[in-house]
Design an enzyme around this catalytic site. Structure first.
Site, PDB file in Angstrom:
ATOM      1  N   GLY A  30       0.809  -1.151  -0.158  1.00 26.88           N
ATOM      2  CA  GLY A  30      -0.068   0.015  -0.107  1.00 26.88           C
ATOM      3  C   GLY A  30       0.823   1.384   0.079  1.00 26.88           C
ATOM      4  O   GLY A  30       2.124   1.380  -0.147  1.00 26.88           O
ATOM      5  N   ALA A  61       2.182   3.000   2.317  1.00 26.62           N
ATOM      6  CA  ALA A  61       3.142   3.083   3.202  1.00 26.62           C
ATOM      7  C   ALA A  61       4.224   2.414   2.894  1.00 26.62           C
ATOM      8  O   ALA A  61       5.463   2.607   2.809  1.00 26.62           O
ATOM      9  CB  ALA A  61       2.933   2.718   4.774  1.00 26.62           C
ATOM     10  N   GLY A  62       3.978   1.200   2.410  1.00 21.15           N
ATOM     11  CA  GLY A  62       5.099   0.081   2.122  1.00 21.15           C
ATOM     12  C   GLY A  62       5.707   0.595   0.821  1.00 21.15           C
ATOM     13  O   GLY A  62       7.076   0.632   0.705  1.00 21.15           O
ATOM     14  N   PHE A  93     -12.719  19.474   5.236  1.00 23.31           N
ATOM     15  CA  PHE A  93     -12.712  17.952   5.561  1.00 23.31           C
ATOM     16  C   PHE A  93     -13.126  17.997   7.486  1.00 23.31           C
ATOM     17  O   PHE A  93     -12.835  18.963   7.961  1.00 23.31           O
ATOM     18  CB  PHE A  93     -11.448  17.031   5.526  1.00 23.31           C
ATOM     19  CG  PHE A  93     -11.668  15.753   4.553  1.00 23.31           C
ATOM     20  CD1 PHE A  93     -11.758  15.806   3.258  1.00 23.31           C
ATOM     21  CD2 PHE A  93     -11.602  14.451   5.030  1.00 23.31           C
ATOM     22  CE1 PHE A  93     -12.017  14.862   2.497  1.00 23.31           C
ATOM     23  CE2 PHE A  93     -11.780  13.508   4.463  1.00 23.31           C
ATOM     24  CZ  PHE A  93     -12.136  13.389   3.057  1.00 23.31           C
ATOM     25  N   ASP A 153      -3.422  -8.884   9.523  1.00 23.56           N
ATOM     26  CA  ASP A 153      -2.328  -9.752   9.371  1.00 23.56           C
ATOM     27  C   ASP A 153      -1.077  -9.495  10.312  1.00 23.56           C
ATOM     28  O   ASP A 153      -0.557 -10.358  11.077  1.00 23.56           O
ATOM     29  CB  ASP A 153      -1.910 -10.286   8.039  1.00 23.56           C
ATOM     30  CG  ASP A 153      -2.956 -10.966   7.535  1.00 23.56           C
ATOM     31  OD1 ASP A 153      -3.943 -11.451   7.976  1.00 23.56           O
ATOM     32  OD2 ASP A 153      -2.984 -11.292   6.236  1.00 23.56           O
ATOM     33  N   GLN A 174     -12.099   3.089  14.423  1.00 23.65           N
ATOM     34  CA  GLN A 174     -12.831   4.394  13.865  1.00 23.65           C
ATOM     35  C   GLN A 174     -13.959   3.804  13.121  1.00 23.65           C
ATOM     36  O   GLN A 174     -13.638   2.929  12.112  1.00 23.65           O
ATOM     37  CB  GLN A 174     -12.004   5.219  12.845  1.00 23.65           C
ATOM     38  CG  GLN A 174     -12.909   6.327  12.287  1.00 23.65           C
ATOM     39  CD  GLN A 174     -11.892   7.452  11.793  1.00 23.65           C
ATOM     40  OE1 GLN A 174     -11.396   7.345  10.625  1.00 23.65           O
ATOM     41  NE2 GLN A 174     -11.924   8.487  12.442  1.00 23.65           N
ATOM     42  N   HIS A 210     -16.556   5.074  10.425  1.00 24.12           N
ATOM     43  CA  HIS A 210     -16.829   6.080   9.731  1.00 24.12           C
ATOM     44  C   HIS A 210     -18.509   6.278   9.686  1.00 24.12           C
ATOM     45  O   HIS A 210     -19.125   5.441   9.543  1.00 24.12           O
ATOM     46  CB  HIS A 210     -16.587   5.983   8.441  1.00 24.12           C
ATOM     47  CG  HIS A 210     -16.326   7.045   7.506  1.00 24.12           C
ATOM     48  ND1 HIS A 210     -17.463   7.888   6.982  1.00 24.12           N
ATOM     49  CD2 HIS A 210     -15.202   7.625   7.016  1.00 24.12           C
ATOM     50  CE1 HIS A 210     -16.988   8.637   6.316  1.00 24.12           C
ATOM     51  NE2 HIS A 210     -15.648   8.594   6.178  1.00 24.12           N
ATOM     52  N   LEU A 240     -17.795   2.538   1.620  1.00 20.46           N
ATOM     53  CA  LEU A 240     -17.747   4.087   2.187  1.00 20.46           C
ATOM     54  C   LEU A 240     -18.200   5.051   1.005  1.00 20.46           C
ATOM     55  O   LEU A 240     -17.998   5.028   0.038  1.00 20.46           O
ATOM     56  CB  LEU A 240     -16.378   4.296   2.116  1.00 20.46           C
ATOM     57  CG  LEU A 240     -15.969   5.652   2.849  1.00 20.46           C
ATOM     58  CD1 LEU A 240     -16.224   5.535   4.380  1.00 20.46           C
ATOM     59  CD2 LEU A 240     -14.346   6.192   2.696  1.00 20.46           C
ATOM     60  N   ARG A 280     -15.153  12.257  12.973  1.00 26.18           N
ATOM     61  CA  ARG A 280     -16.010  11.199  12.563  1.00 26.18           C
ATOM     62  C   ARG A 280     -16.583  10.755  14.011  1.00 26.18           C
ATOM     63  O   ARG A 280     -17.886   9.903  13.836  1.00 26.18           O
ATOM     64  CB  ARG A 280     -15.239  10.070  12.179  1.00 26.18           C
ATOM     65  CG  ARG A 280     -14.798  10.802  10.686  1.00 26.18           C
ATOM     66  CD  ARG A 280     -13.877   9.939   9.892  1.00 26.18           C
ATOM     67  NE  ARG A 280     -13.608  10.382   8.497  1.00 26.18           N
ATOM     68  CZ  ARG A 280     -12.552   9.899   7.963  1.00 26.18           C
ATOM     69  NH1 ARG A 280     -12.054   8.925   8.191  1.00 26.18           N
ATOM     70  NH2 ARG A 280     -12.641  10.580   6.652  1.00 26.18           N
ATOM     71  N   GLU A 339      -0.898   2.228   8.122  1.00 26.60           N
ATOM     72  CA  GLU A 339      -2.258   2.009   9.075  1.00 26.60           C
ATOM     73  C   GLU A 339      -1.874   0.676  10.259  1.00 26.60           C
ATOM     74  O   GLU A 339      -2.504   0.783  11.260  1.00 26.60           O
ATOM     75  CB  GLU A 339      -3.651   1.593   8.487  1.00 26.60           C
ATOM     76  CG  GLU A 339      -4.614   1.353   9.248  1.00 26.60           C
ATOM     77  CD  GLU A 339      -6.023   1.245   8.538  1.00 26.60           C
ATOM     78  OE1 GLU A 339      -5.845   1.661   7.126  1.00 26.60           O
ATOM     79  OE2 GLU A 339      -6.972   1.208   9.044  1.00 26.60           O
ATOM     80  N   ARG A 371      -9.139   9.470  14.589  1.00 27.89           N
ATOM     81  CA  ARG A 371      -8.190  10.137  13.399  1.00 27.89           C
ATOM     82  C   ARG A 371      -9.033  11.116  12.757  1.00 27.89           C
ATOM     83  O   ARG A 371     -10.352  10.836  12.441  1.00 27.89           O
ATOM     84  CB  ARG A 371      -7.859   8.945  12.656  1.00 27.89           C
ATOM     85  CG  ARG A 371      -7.276   9.587  11.023  1.00 27.89           C
ATOM     86  CD  ARG A 371      -6.986   8.203  10.265  1.00 27.89           C
ATOM     87  NE  ARG A 371      -7.818   7.617   9.524  1.00 27.89           N
ATOM     88  CZ  ARG A 371      -8.438   7.942   8.238  1.00 27.89           C
ATOM     89  NH1 ARG A 371      -7.951   9.122   7.588  1.00 27.89           N
ATOM     90  NH2 ARG A 371      -9.324   7.268   7.773  1.00 27.89           N
ATOM     91  N   SER A 408      -4.732  10.159   7.049  1.00 30.82           N
ATOM     92  CA  SER A 408      -4.139   8.736   7.200  1.00 30.82           C
ATOM     93  C   SER A 408      -3.122   8.674   5.935  1.00 30.82           C
ATOM     94  O   SER A 408      -1.956   8.022   6.037  1.00 30.82           O
ATOM     95  CB  SER A 408      -5.348   7.421   7.264  1.00 30.82           C
ATOM     96  OG  SER A 408      -4.618   6.528   6.846  1.00 30.82           O
ATOM     97  N   LEU A 409      -3.765   8.971   4.805  1.00 26.42           N
ATOM     98  CA  LEU A 409      -2.845   8.818   3.482  1.00 26.42           C
ATOM     99  C   LEU A 409      -1.425   9.566   3.880  1.00 26.42           C
ATOM    100  O   LEU A 409      -0.475   9.400   3.427  1.00 26.42           O
ATOM    101  CB  LEU A 409      -3.501   9.339   2.487  1.00 26.42           C
ATOM    102  CG  LEU A 409      -4.764   8.727   1.754  1.00 26.42           C
ATOM    103  CD1 LEU A 409      -5.162   9.361   0.489  1.00 26.42           C
ATOM    104  CD2 LEU A 409      -4.436   7.083   1.469  1.00 26.42           C
TER     105      LEU A 409
END
Ligand SMILES: Cc1cc2nc3c(=O)[nH]c(=O)nc-3n(C[C@H](O)[C@H](O)[C@H](O)COP(=O)(O)OP(=O)(O)OC[C@H]3O[C@@H](n4cnc5c(N)ncnc54)[C@H](O)[C@@H]3O)c2cc1C
Length: 582
Positions: free
Chosen positions: A12, A14-15, A118, A219, A238, A240, A250, A284, A385, A396, A401-402
């Site tokens: 994703g 982050a990786g 936001f 995992d 969280q 939403h 979503l 949220r 995440e 959050r 998060s992104l």
């Protein structure tokens, strides 16, 4: 045995961002990225609304301190403020970098990157690519990975983290590699590395209704817990506010950011009662609680329009077709495709859905994983995440998060690039790891139980949603914990129809279910022990925040005999805790 300088688990945002950064720092470092999906199918691709940064393109008086304050207040003061300061200061730079990598952000008339409102943010600072922001960013990152020579193992499932005690040190442990299973041909391999990084994403699938994809099964968290590493702040889940009813998919907060209203069965914009200033753009946790309260008070809506039903309305009809189709086309499409609603003319049915994991693998601001409150694990990093650095604390804010994935993915990548320079490849006796993994697989394939994997997973998810949802109570959670103990004992009664080792998705689901169960137990136990209400953790039996006792991070340790709980201080160096009002 496979070997690389660095193994990153997770493709994703982050990786991928970490992998790119390592290569940027030193092209000669041999980096492998392992993912159980194709990287482009990671949940990051589904991110819709945007990524926050104080570019000041729309709001010139915005600055990183305002972003930091909003984030800390949104977190109900549980975020570590040093981590938040770094996140918000670096934000503009990482956005410009993404744009230079090729990410196509939406634009203002003058050509600058557009920014929208936001929830919980005091300024318009969320950058976006319509409502497909994750898609735009992840595709460019993966393209760049290939270009700079990162080796990708896609559709390999990582089963175990190899963590051993260091010979010379006082109980300090060291990550040496992972055990991985090739989904395509059933081959099991040990891979060793100078540094292992987890970027395995969230755990939405612990609950029965979630916005997350099928692969978000926690995992990485499960593997860490089983290896007896702590998990931080797991009680903070969280929900939403606007999951499309009944599927849970979503409908982005961007829809409210662009001006949509929440209405109850009386047509009333009920947020006036819960957050009179911020209204639909309250954070949220507050908005989800408001929706559940309206539904409980009989002001939810049924499909025939009558009162007393299970959802409320998200109303875009006043926004007009052009705005809806240019700013949030994907959300329109989702509602149209999944529940047959044309949001230009009629409101969407929504209710809260499990969405994001505020807690996770505890890390310092270099992404190094903590073994306990004082010690770091050698050779082990995490970001995104699955990690808890903690910038989100108890709740959050959307579009942070992104940002966390990119800022801390990059920082962790830098830390790894310098860390591996002084480290040898570890030695591993791979035989016992291979035997244990193979035995686990054989056992699942051959056991003669009578439990269908779907049934067991559904029961577990139902139990978590019923006993650890938006509102919580001691006896309800305790009952849930007792139930999941029973369900856990049924795991070795699972019966798989598919006995093959080639592309056996049932087998992968069985491996994932193990992690779902461990993570669920960690969430429930941490939640039972936190006897206060803070952010997303809302206790009907302890409705107040209790800074005296609980202005601390939870550290939960998984033991076969039950979860043990410890606490760790919060870093407070900018903003003193205050009452949270919107
Ligand atoms: C529908 C939706 C919309 C969202 N919108 C926004 C938004 O607009 N703004 C925002 O800031 N945030 C948003 N979020 C949250 C945000 O998208 C995620 O928190 C973030 O993308 C997570 O990225 P990640 O890199 O940590 O993990 P992910 O993108 O989830 O990737 C996890 C990776 O780990 C791999 N993996 C996991 N387990 C294993 C294993 N055992 N073996 C091998 N590989 C494994 C997976 O294959 C995958 O590649 C949204 C989330 C959802 C669900």
């Amino acid at each position: 045995m496979l070997q690389h300088d660095v193994i990153i688990v997770g493709g994703g945002l982050a990786g991928c961002r970490a992998a790119l950064e390592i290569k940027k720092q030193n092209q000669d470092i041999d980096v492998a990225l392992v993912a159980k999906t194709h990287p482009i199918r990671s949940h990051s691709v589904a991110a819709q609304g945007g990524i926050a940064a104080t570019l000041k393109n729309v709001d010139p008086d915005d600055d990183w301190k305002a972003h930091a304050f909003d984030t800390v207040k949104g977190s109900d003061y549980l975020a570590d403020q040093d981590a938040v300061a770094y996140l918000t200061k670096e934000a503009p730079e990482v956005i410009i970098e993404l744009e230079h990598l090729g990410v196509l952000f939406s634009r203002l008339q003058d050509g600058k990157i557009a920014q929208r409102a936001f929830g919980g943010h005091s300024h318009k600072r969320t950058c976006y690519a319509a409502d497909k922001t994750g898609h735009a960013i992840l595709h460019e990152l993966v393209n760049n990975l290939r270009r700079c020579g990162v080796q990708i193992y896609d559709e390999w499932y990582v089963m175990d983290l190899i963590l051993e005690e260091k010979a010379s040190e006082n109980g300090q442990r060291e990550a040496k590699g992972v055990v991985m299973f090739n989904i395509d041909d059933g081959n099991v391999q040990v891979a060793r590395a100078k540094a292992v990084m987890f970027a395995t994403g969230g755990y939405g699938r612990v609950f029965n209704t979630t916005s997350n994809d099928y692969a978000s099964t926690g995992d990485g968290l499960g593997m860490c817990a089983i290896a007896q590493l702590p998990l931080e702040d797991m009680e903070f889940v969280q929900f939403h506010p606007t999951g499309l009813y009944p599927v849970g998919v979503l409908i982005s907060e961007a829809v409210r950011g662009e001006g949509a209203y929440l209405r109850n069965s009386e047509g009333e914009r009920f947020m006036t009662r819960y957050a009179p200033n911020q209204m639909e753009l309250a954070p949220r946790d507050i908005t989800s609680r408001a929706i559940v309260k309206e539904i409980r008070a009989g002001r939810g809506i049924h499909s025939d329009g009558s009162a007393g039903g299970p959802y409320i309305h998200l109303d875009l009809t006043h926004m007009g077709k052009e705005k809806i189709m240019s700013r949030v086309p994907f959300c329109w499409e989702e509602a149209h495709r999944l529940v047959g609603i044309d949001a230009v003319h009629e409101p969407m049915p929504v209710r809260p859905t499990a969405h994001y994991c505020m807690g996770g693998i505890p890390v310092n601001t270099d992404g190094r994983v903590r073994q306990d409150g004082n010690t770091l694990v050698e050779g082990f990093f995490a970001a995104g995440e699955c990690a808890c650095v903690s910038v989100h604390g108890a709740n959050r804010l959307g579009s942070n998060s992104l940002l966390e994935c990119v800022v801390y993915g990059r920082k962790t990548g830098r830390a790894i690039a310098s860390y591996v320079q002084n480290r040898e490849l570890p030695t591993i006796n791979e035989i016992p790891y291979l035997e244990t993994a193979q035995a686990r697989i054989d056992c699942l394939l051959n056991q003669r139980g009578n439990m269908r994997i779907n049934d067991l997973r559904q029961k577990f998810q139902d139990c978590m949603s019923e006993h650890c949802g938006v509102f919580r109570r001691q006896e309800v959670m305790q009952e849930g914990l007792d139930k999941i103990q029973e369900l856990k004992s049924l795991y070795n009664q699972i019966f798989l129809d598919d006995k093959s080792i080639y592309w056996n998705t049932e087998l992968i689901e069985a491996l994932e279910l193990k992690n779902i169960m461990v993570v669920g137990e960690m969430i429930l136990t941490s939640a039972i022990r936190r006897q206060e209400s803070r952010g997303a953790h809302s206790r009907e039996d302890f409705p107040q925040r209790d800074d005296q006792k609980f202005l601390q991070h939870t550290l939960a340790y998984h033991h076969p005999e039950g979860v043990k709980i410890d606490y760790m201080p919060v870093v407070i160096n900018m903003f003193e805790p205050k009452e949270r009002k919107y």
